[in-house]
Each structure stands twice: as C-alpha cells, then as structure tokens.
Design a protein around this motif. Sequence first.
Motif, PDB file in Angstrom:
ATOM      1  N   VAL A   1      43.479  34.401  36.401  1.00 34.78           N
ATOM      2  CA  VAL A   1      42.695  34.864  37.553  1.00 34.78           C
ATOM      3  C   VAL A   1      41.541  35.749  37.094  1.00 34.78           C
ATOM      4  O   VAL A   1      40.397  35.597  37.546  1.00 34.78           O
ATOM      5  N   ASP A   2      41.837  36.665  36.190  1.00 37.11           N
ATOM      6  CA  ASP A   2      40.811  37.574  35.684  1.00 37.11           C
ATOM      7  C   ASP A   2      39.678  36.810  35.017  1.00 37.11           C
ATOM      8  O   ASP A   2      38.499  37.100  35.237  1.00 37.11           O
ATOM      9  N   THR A   3      40.035  35.810  34.206  1.00 31.14           N
ATOM     10  CA  THR A   3      39.022  34.998  33.531  1.00 31.14           C
ATOM     11  C   THR A   3      38.176  34.222  34.535  1.00 31.14           C
ATOM     12  O   THR A   3      36.942  34.145  34.411  1.00 31.14           O
ATOM     13  N   TYR A   4      38.849  33.652  35.540  1.00 36.55           N
ATOM     14  CA  TYR A   4      38.127  32.882  36.565  1.00 36.55           C
ATOM     15  C   TYR A   4      37.102  33.763  37.281  1.00 36.55           C
ATOM     16  O   TYR A   4      35.937  33.371  37.435  1.00 36.55           O
ATOM     17  N   LEU A   5      37.527  34.936  37.714  1.00 36.44           N
ATOM     18  CA  LEU A   5      36.620  35.824  38.449  1.00 36.44           C
ATOM     19  C   LEU A   5      35.472  36.310  37.569  1.00 36.44           C
ATOM     20  O   LEU A   5      34.334  36.431  38.028  1.00 36.44           O
ATOM     21  N   THR A   6      35.772  36.532  36.296  1.00 33.88           N
ATOM     22  CA  THR A   6      34.716  36.957  35.366  1.00 33.88           C
ATOM     23  C   THR A   6      33.700  35.841  35.170  1.00 33.88           C
ATOM     24  O   THR A   6      32.477  36.083  35.173  1.00 33.88           O
ATOM     25  N   GLN A   7      34.195  34.618  35.004  1.00 32.56           N
ATOM     26  CA  GLN A   7      33.289  33.474  34.825  1.00 32.56           C
ATOM     27  C   GLN A   7      32.427  33.237  36.058  1.00 32.56           C
ATOM     28  O   GLN A   7      31.291  32.772  35.948  1.00 32.56           O
ATOM     29  N   GLN A   8      32.983  33.549  37.235  1.00 31.31           N
ATOM     30  CA  GLN A   8      32.223  33.379  38.472  1.00 31.31           C
ATOM     31  C   GLN A   8      31.316  34.583  38.760  1.00 31.31           C
ATOM     32  O   GLN A   8      30.651  34.624  39.791  1.00 31.31           O
ATOM     33  N   GLU A   9      31.347  35.548  37.817  1.00 26.63           N
ATOM     34  CA  GLU A   9      30.535  36.759  37.934  1.00 26.63           C
ATOM     35  C   GLU A   9      30.832  37.520  39.228  1.00 26.63           C
ATOM     36  O   GLU A   9      29.924  38.041  39.906  1.00 26.63           O
ATOM     37  N   VAL A  10      32.118  37.558  39.565  1.00 28.94           N
ATOM     38  CA  VAL A  10      32.552  38.309  40.749  1.00 28.94           C
ATOM     39  C   VAL A  10      32.642  39.791  40.371  1.00 28.94           C
ATOM     40  O   VAL A  10      33.359  40.157  39.440  1.00 28.94           O
ATOM     41  N   ARG A  11      31.945  40.617  41.089  1.00 26.36           N
ATOM     42  CA  ARG A  11      31.949  42.050  40.800  1.00 26.36           C
ATOM     43  C   ARG A  11      33.223  42.700  41.319  1.00 26.36           C
ATOM     44  O   ARG A  11      33.646  42.464  42.457  1.00 26.36           O
ATOM     45  N   ARG A  12      33.859  43.512  40.464  1.00 30.15           N
ATOM     46  CA  ARG A  12      35.040  44.278  40.882  1.00 30.15           C
ATOM     47  C   ARG A  12      34.885  45.725  40.415  1.00 30.15           C
ATOM     48  O   ARG A  12      34.595  45.974  39.236  1.00 30.15           O
ATOM     49  N   ASP A  13      35.088  46.618  41.329  1.00 25.79           N
ATOM     50  CA  ASP A  13      35.038  48.042  41.018  1.00 25.79           C
ATOM     51  C   ASP A  13      36.454  48.493  40.669  1.00 25.79           C
ATOM     52  O   ASP A  13      37.329  48.565  41.536  1.00 25.79           O
ATOM     53  N   VAL A  14      36.701  48.783  39.399  1.00 26.32           N
ATOM     54  CA  VAL A  14      38.038  49.175  38.936  1.00 26.32           C
ATOM     55  C   VAL A  14      38.075  50.684  38.763  1.00 26.32           C
ATOM     56  O   VAL A  14      37.348  51.253  37.947  1.00 26.32           O
ATOM     57  N   ALA A  15      38.958  51.336  39.528  1.00 24.57           N
ATOM     58  CA  ALA A  15      39.052  52.797  39.479  1.00 24.57           C
ATOM     59  C   ALA A  15      40.249  53.274  38.672  1.00 24.57           C
ATOM     60  O   ALA A  15      40.287  54.426  38.235  1.00 24.57           O
ATOM     61  N   LEU A  16      41.232  52.387  38.471  1.00 27.57           N
ATOM     62  CA  LEU A  16      42.469  52.796  37.805  1.00 27.57           C
ATOM     63  C   LEU A  16      43.030  51.637  37.006  1.00 27.57           C
ATOM     64  O   LEU A  16      43.049  50.493  37.483  1.00 27.57           O
ATOM     65  N   ARG A  17      43.468  51.927  35.792  1.00 28.99           N
ATOM     66  CA  ARG A  17      44.126  50.925  34.964  1.00 28.99           C
ATOM     67  C   ARG A  17      45.556  51.389  34.665  1.00 28.99           C
ATOM     68  O   ARG A  17      45.754  52.504  34.180  1.00 28.99           O
ATOM     69  N   LEU A  18      46.519  50.526  34.963  1.00 24.08           N
ATOM     70  CA  LEU A  18      47.930  50.824  34.738  1.00 24.08           C
ATOM     71  C   LEU A  18      48.475  49.974  33.596  1.00 24.08           C
ATOM     72  O   LEU A  18      47.952  48.892  33.308  1.00 24.08           O
ATOM     73  N   GLU A  19      49.536  50.455  32.981  1.00 24.29           N
ATOM     74  CA  GLU A  19      50.161  49.731  31.884  1.00 24.29           C
ATOM     75  C   GLU A  19      51.136  48.672  32.381  1.00 24.29           C
ATOM     76  O   GLU A  19      51.273  47.609  31.791  1.00 24.29           O
ATOM     77  N   HIS A  20      51.805  48.966  33.514  1.00 27.38           N
ATOM     78  CA  HIS A  20      52.857  48.074  33.996  1.00 27.38           C
ATOM     79  C   HIS A  20      52.548  47.570  35.402  1.00 27.38           C
ATOM     80  O   HIS A  20      52.251  48.347  36.313  1.00 27.38           O
ATOM     81  N   TYR A  21      52.690  46.264  35.554  1.00 25.55           N
ATOM     82  CA  TYR A  21      52.386  45.603  36.813  1.00 25.55           C
ATOM     83  C   TYR A  21      53.266  46.125  37.955  1.00 25.55           C
ATOM     84  O   TYR A  21      52.825  46.276  39.091  1.00 25.55           O
ATOM     85  N   ILE A  22      54.529  46.398  37.647  1.00 25.93           N
ATOM     86  CA  ILE A  22      55.491  46.724  38.690  1.00 25.93           C
ATOM     87  C   ILE A  22      55.169  48.055  39.380  1.00 25.93           C
ATOM     88  O   ILE A  22      55.667  48.329  40.477  1.00 25.93           O
ATOM     89  N   ASN A  23      54.308  48.886  38.768  1.00 26.00           N
ATOM     90  CA  ASN A  23      53.933  50.164  39.378  1.00 26.00           C
ATOM     91  C   ASN A  23      52.799  50.032  40.389  1.00 26.00           C
ATOM     92  O   ASN A  23      52.486  50.999  41.098  1.00 26.00           O
ATOM     93  N   VAL A  24      52.208  48.843  40.464  1.00 25.22           N
ATOM     94  CA  VAL A  24      51.046  48.652  41.335  1.00 25.22           C
ATOM     95  C   VAL A  24      51.360  48.927  42.808  1.00 25.22           C
ATOM     96  O   VAL A  24      50.612  49.665  43.473  1.00 25.22           O
ATOM     97  N   PRO A  25      52.424  48.364  43.389  1.00 30.27           N
ATOM     98  CA  PRO A  25      52.642  48.587  44.833  1.00 30.27           C
ATOM     99  C   PRO A  25      52.743  50.053  45.226  1.00 30.27           C
ATOM    100  O   PRO A  25      52.200  50.453  46.269  1.00 30.27           O
ATOM    101  N   GLN A  26      53.418  50.868  44.422  1.00 32.22           N
ATOM    102  CA  GLN A  26      53.547  52.279  44.763  1.00 32.22           C
ATOM    103  C   GLN A  26      52.184  52.973  44.798  1.00 32.22           C
ATOM    104  O   GLN A  26      51.920  53.815  45.662  1.00 32.22           O
ATOM    105  N   VAL A  27      51.320  52.592  43.847  1.00 33.21           N
ATOM    106  CA  VAL A  27      49.974  53.171  43.822  1.00 33.21           C
ATOM    107  C   VAL A  27      49.175  52.703  45.035  1.00 33.21           C
ATOM    108  O   VAL A  27      48.492  53.502  45.699  1.00 33.21           O
ATOM    109  N   ILE A  28      49.266  51.424  45.338  1.00 35.55           N
ATOM    110  CA  ILE A  28      48.516  50.851  46.453  1.00 35.55           C
ATOM    111  C   ILE A  28      48.953  51.468  47.785  1.00 35.55           C
ATOM    112  O   ILE A  28      48.129  51.787  48.653  1.00 35.55           O
TER     113      ILE A  28
END
Length: 305
Positions: free
Chosen positions: A213-240
């Motif tokens: 997905v990340d590669t596809y969006l990058t190739q399509q030049e889709v802009r994404r504003d990333v404010a936070l990078r996490l190490e583990h996927y499973i922590n995403v819902p709590q942050v969201i």
Amino acid sequence: MNKMNLNTLDLNLLKVFVAVWDLRSISAAGDRLGLTQPAISHALKRLREHFSDPLFLRVGHRMQPTDMAQRLYEPLNRALKIIAETVLNSEEFDPATSDRSFTIAMSDISEFYCLPKLLVYLQHNAPSIRIKSVQLDAQSAATSLRTGQIDLVLGYMPHLAEPDFISKFVLEDWFICLIASSHLFKSAELTQNDFSNLTFVEVATHATGYRMVDTYLTQQEVRRDVALRLEHYINVPQVIQNSQYAAIFPNSASQKVNANGDFRLLSIPFAIPRIDVKIHIHATFKQDSGIRWMQDAVVASHRIE
C-alpha cells in the motif's frame, strides 16, 4: 579429502555445515542448532580435518564458503533432506494426543487477529499442541522455512510461490483508513483530497501488505502528512482512539478493534489491490503430516464463526 572412515563422520557435523552455509555466521548457526559457539567451532574443525579444506573463511563479519564448500553443499543438503523425509514418513501424527510444538512466523496484526482463532480451534481438536509465534521477517522467511527454523509462515507473502512452497488461502484482506469516532472529519466518504489532508500515524513495519500500500501511494504521488511513527502496528488503534490522527490499517483487524464502535472505518479513495493472506510451508516438509495438519488447521480456524 581425508580418508577417514565415514562411520566416524557424525551426522550432526553435516547439520553444522548446512547451518553455517545458510547463515554465514558461527553464532547464528549455534542459535539455530541450540549449540554454543565453541561447539560450532569444534564441529567446523572436525569438518575441515575430514575434508582437508578450510570450508569457510571469515571475510568481515561473514563466513564465506570455499570452492570445496560450494561443491559439497548441494549433495550434503540433499542427503539431509532425504534423511529428514524418511524419518517424517515413518512417524504418525495424531493431533488429539500430540504435544508437538510448532513455530509460526506472523506479524503482530496476525497475532492479534488470526492467532486467537487458531487457539480456539486447537483447544477443541488438539489440546496438547503448543504454538510458538515469532516475528515475521519477509526477507528471511524463505530461508527459515527451508531450513526448518520455522514451520509455517502466515501472511501476505507473494514471493513464497510454487514449486518450493505450498500455500493455502486463509482470508482476503484489504486496507482502510482508521480514524476515531470523535475525529473532526464527519463525512461518510473520503475524497482523495480529504485523504491527503489527514494527519497520519506511520508504522515502521516490513509487513508486505502494508509495504504494498505504501509503495502504491508513493508511486501515485499521494501526499501524506505523517506526524507520528510507531514501531508496532498493534499500538495504532490506541493512539488513533485518543487523537485526531488517521492510519492505514487492515480491515480484518479494524473490524475487531471496532467492536465497541470507537472508530470509523473509511474506504481509501484509491484503487489499492486487495491481498490474499495465506499459510505457507516449504515443499521439503510436505511429507510431514504434523506440519500439513497445522496448515489445514490454520485454514479451518478461519472458517468457523
């Protein structure tokens, strides 16, 4: 080559040879075989004496095979596989009574979504079987399966293909945009412009589905504003849940985390392909009735509601 009697050449020495070849490291070979580094070094010394060749030379931090080692690898590895298959064919596997341990490589999302389903299935059908879940590394998965370091791989791994691998379909998944129900974005659907205006949580994961997905969006030049990078996927819902951030998240896991309606699951407004999550084994172990049963068990556990 030393004319030493073959009866004195310990089969375990050949396992050491193959492990060092695969991993190019004495310490890593020891970890795989459950041996200390001095034990691996001693085994290499005996092998070198037998074949009258250094076999492996240290170059930097890696053990590089000599010409002799390159000639030996294929026949020795093939011989070990024949022995392993012969032993496996002579063993019967009864899931109802077996206490065998299986090592399955999977992502943290698969641990969250798929593993509980498997454990429920095993409680009813194979109550004494033990499972060891290890982190899925897409780059090393093929080698780890081939060498028996892991028994099965669960995930979206399109490079694990026939004839070297046997794969069975577990589920179809796709990625959605996950936001909290309290998020300021209130429309029913995301436009491409809406998507680009969101603030995202990024995950430092090597999961092949997410990377696709990340590669596809990058190739399509889709802009994404990333404010936070996490190490583990499973922590995403709590942050969201407690923020105005958004995340690209698997639909399967999203349905589970949203059991209480704390989130909104929005379609990503781009033509991103869906993924087939499969359970993979190496063809070398196709005669292992235990591994084949476990592969079928993973599939069956996802057919039960």
